[in-house]
Design an enzyme around this catalytic site. Structure first.
Site, short mmCIF file in Angstrom:
data_model
loop_
_atom_site.label_atom_id
_atom_site.label_comp_id
_atom_site.label_asym_id
_atom_site.label_seq_id
_atom_site.Cartn_x
_atom_site.Cartn_y
_atom_site.Cartn_z
N THR A 140 0.86 -1.27 0.01
CA THR A 140 0.11 0.13 0.06
C THR A 140 0.88 1.19 -0.03
O THR A 140 2.13 1.24 0.50
CB THR A 140 -0.89 0.05 1.15
OG1 THR A 140 -1.34 1.35 1.27
CG2 THR A 140 -0.20 -0.37 2.64
N ASP A 141 0.24 2.50 -0.43
CA ASP A 141 0.89 3.61 -0.08
C ASP A 141 1.02 4.12 1.06
O ASP A 141 1.86 5.11 1.13
CB ASP A 141 0.31 4.76 -1.27
CG ASP A 141 -1.08 5.13 -1.02
OD1 ASP A 141 -1.45 4.30 -0.08
OD2 ASP A 141 -1.58 6.03 -1.73
P1 NAD Z 1 -9.54 -7.47 2.20
O1 NAD Z 1 -9.57 -7.21 3.65
O2 NAD Z 1 -10.71 -7.31 1.26
O3 NAD Z 1 -9.06 -9.11 1.97
C1 NAD Z 1 -8.08 -9.57 2.80
C2 NAD Z 1 -7.96 -11.21 2.36
O4 NAD Z 1 -7.10 -12.02 3.14
C3 NAD Z 1 -9.38 -11.82 3.15
O5 NAD Z 1 -10.14 -12.72 2.20
C4 NAD Z 1 -9.07 -12.49 4.32
O6 NAD Z 1 -9.86 -13.71 4.61
C5 NAD Z 1 -7.68 -12.94 3.83
N1 NAD Z 1 -6.77 -13.26 4.94
C6 NAD Z 1 -6.43 -12.45 5.99
N2 NAD Z 1 -5.63 -12.90 6.75
C7 NAD Z 1 -5.16 -14.22 6.33
C8 NAD Z 1 -4.16 -15.14 6.47
N3 NAD Z 1 -3.46 -15.09 7.73
N4 NAD Z 1 -3.86 -16.09 5.85
C9 NAD Z 1 -4.57 -16.08 4.34
N5 NAD Z 1 -5.52 -15.12 4.25
C10 NAD Z 1 -5.93 -14.19 5.19
O7 NAD Z 1 -8.51 -6.86 1.46
P2 NAD Z 1 -8.30 -6.05 0.11
O8 NAD Z 1 -8.63 -4.50 0.40
O9 NAD Z 1 -8.50 -6.93 -0.94
O10 NAD Z 1 -6.60 -5.88 0.07
C11 NAD Z 1 -5.73 -7.11 -0.13
C12 NAD Z 1 -4.14 -6.59 -0.31
O11 NAD Z 1 -4.10 -5.26 -1.20
C13 NAD Z 1 -3.74 -6.34 1.02
O12 NAD Z 1 -2.40 -6.76 1.14
C14 NAD Z 1 -3.99 -4.85 1.39
O13 NAD Z 1 -2.96 -4.41 2.18
C15 NAD Z 1 -3.23 -4.10 -0.12
N6 NAD Z 1 -4.02 -3.21 -0.59
C16 NAD Z 1 -5.15 -2.87 -0.63
C17 NAD Z 1 -5.61 -1.35 -0.84
C18 NAD Z 1 -7.29 -1.08 -0.67
O14 NAD Z 1 -7.60 0.16 -1.01
N7 NAD Z 1 -8.14 -1.87 -0.26
C19 NAD Z 1 -4.84 -0.48 -1.31
C20 NAD Z 1 -3.78 -0.93 -1.59
C21 NAD Z 1 -3.18 -2.08 -1.10
#
Ligand code: NAD
Ligand code: TYD
Length: 349
Positions: free
Chosen positions: A133-134
């Site tokens: 993430t940023d």
């Molecule tokens: P989300 O919370 O919707 O989904 C996360 C998923 O990871 C869920 O399905 C959860 O069950 C699974 N999970 C959590 N802990 C786990 C573990 N220990 N082992 C296996 N699975 C596990 O998140 P998202 O918004 O889809 O984000 C996904 C990735 O993108 C993350 O790494 C986040 O840091 C990154 N990210 C998100 C954003 C945003 O705006 N949502 C922006 C930049 C980066």
């Protein structure tokens, strides 16, 4: 090419899986712990068609991950498994450190020992795409942008746990020669986003006639990117990116939170008119502790080196997202009833 997606039952992971399958990269394996944030239902069609296998496992579980690596022999591993909500990280940081930091350490170690069992040419092709993430770069003032060279300066426990994971990935690249790519993306929005995040929370609260809690003065800026554009960037970074590279990904769509909430209200006023504008529900509430003032990404490097560019204009994507939530109550209603009813999180200092 065999592809493993961790966190594939989440918001971005499931969008990535659907896109990978559409682009002919099936079959995929998804590893997901199925936390409160997961929506395995979003992958049912892909599972039924045999395009995707869902394995319920924790990335911290070395044995389980080792078994998955041995059985599926992945060439590309996308790591999206994470605890992702800043407010929850303020209330309970430990789960964030466990999954986002320790989990990445364990994943790197499983990959490293798996890599060492492979024939020499396969060793170099096994690649980890670590999705970050940023927020690892901390807050910007009214000027400036984040790039791949921005110094790390995380503010929240969530951001600190992701920053630590980025450092681990780089260290495993330099020390053990793992083939990795790191992506640092700005705020995503779109279908299937868990309603703890700003955009879906405001849509569902407005529909329920509840107050729309804007933290502080609402002048904080986020740089919004549609989740499908993010998925496209991740596939480009995975398939075309340089080993060891970092890509900053963003939509060139900076908006204040207040602009976003007014945009949602205007879209709802048009699609589901009420007796008065939904904007009357906006309420300024106590600010989030450690709230970063502004994020903005300069995505020049990924645009120039990989030919990626965000396609969806923010106002179009926001209106489509509002329509998606209006049309998909069967997805979000059980979440509100069983998992999260929209209460304030992360206010405690
Ligand atoms: P989300 O919370 O919707 O989904 C996360 C998923 O990871 C869920 O399905 C959860 O069950 C699974 N999970 C959590 N802990 C786990 C573990 N220990 N082992 C296996 N699975 C596990 O998140 P998202 O918004 O889809 O984000 C996904 C990735 O993108 C993350 O790494 C986040 O840091 C990154 N990210 C998100 C954003 C945003 O705006 N949502 C922006 C930049 C980066
Ligand atoms: P969020 O969706 O939690 O993403 P992040 O904190 O990772 O950027 O929040 C986006 C912005 O919206 C952030 O500045 C905090 C603000 N916000 C509110 O004003 N009210 C809310 O109820 C929520 C959840 C967020």
């Amino acid at each position: 090419m065999s592809i493993l997606v961790t966190g594939g039952a989440g918001f971005i992971g499931s969008a990535l899986c659907r896109r990978l399958i559409r682009e002919g990269h099936a079959p995929l394996t998804v590893v997901d712990k199925l936390t409160y944030a997961a929506s395995p239902k979003t992958l049912e069609k892909e599972q039924a068609s045999g395009a995707l296998e869902l394995v319920e496992a924790d990335i911290c579980d070395t044995d389980a991950m080792d078994t998955v690596f041995k059985r599926t022999q992945p060439t590309l591993v996308f790591n999206l498994a994470a605890e992702t909500h800043v407010d929850r990280s303020i209330d309970g940081p430990e789960a964030f450190l466990k999954t986002n930091t320790l989990g990445v350490l364990r994943l790197l170690e499983v990959m490293r020992s798996h890599r060492d069992t492979l024939a020499p040419d396969a060793r170099d092709t096994l690649r980890l795409i670590h999705i970050s993430t940023d927020e690892v770069f901390g807050a910007l003032g009214s000027e400036g942008v984040f790039t791949e060279q921005s110094p790390y300066d995380p503010s929240s426990p969530y951001a600190a746990s992701k920053a630590a994971s980025d450092h681990l990935v780089r260290a495993w690249t330099r020390t053990y020669g793992l083939n990795t790519v790191i992506t640092n993306c700005s705020n995503n929005y779109g279908p299937y986003q868990f309603p703890e995040k700003l955009i879906p929370l405001m849509i569902l609260k407005a529909l329920a006639g509840e107050r729309l809690p804007v933290y502080g003065d609402g002048q904080q800026v986020r740089d919004w990117l549609h989740v499908d554009d993010h998925a496209d960037a991740l596939i480009k970074a995975a398939t075309l990116g340089e080993p060891g590279a970092t890509y900053a990904i963003g939509g060139r769509a900076e908006r204040t939170n207040l602009q976003v909430v007014h945009g949602i209200c205007a879209a709802l006023d048009a699609a589901r008119p009420a007796s008065s504008s939904y904007s009357g529900l906006i309420q300024h509430v106590t600010d989030r502790p450690g709230h970063d003032r502004r994020y903005a990404i300069a995505p020049d490097y990924i645009e120039q080196s990989l030919g990626w560019r965000a396609q969806k204009p923010f106002e179009t994507g926001l209106a489509e997202t509002v329509d998606w939530y209006l049309d998909n109550e069967a997805w979000w209603r059980p979440i509100l009833e069983q998992r999260y009813a929209g209460q304030r999180l992360g206010a405690a200092v």
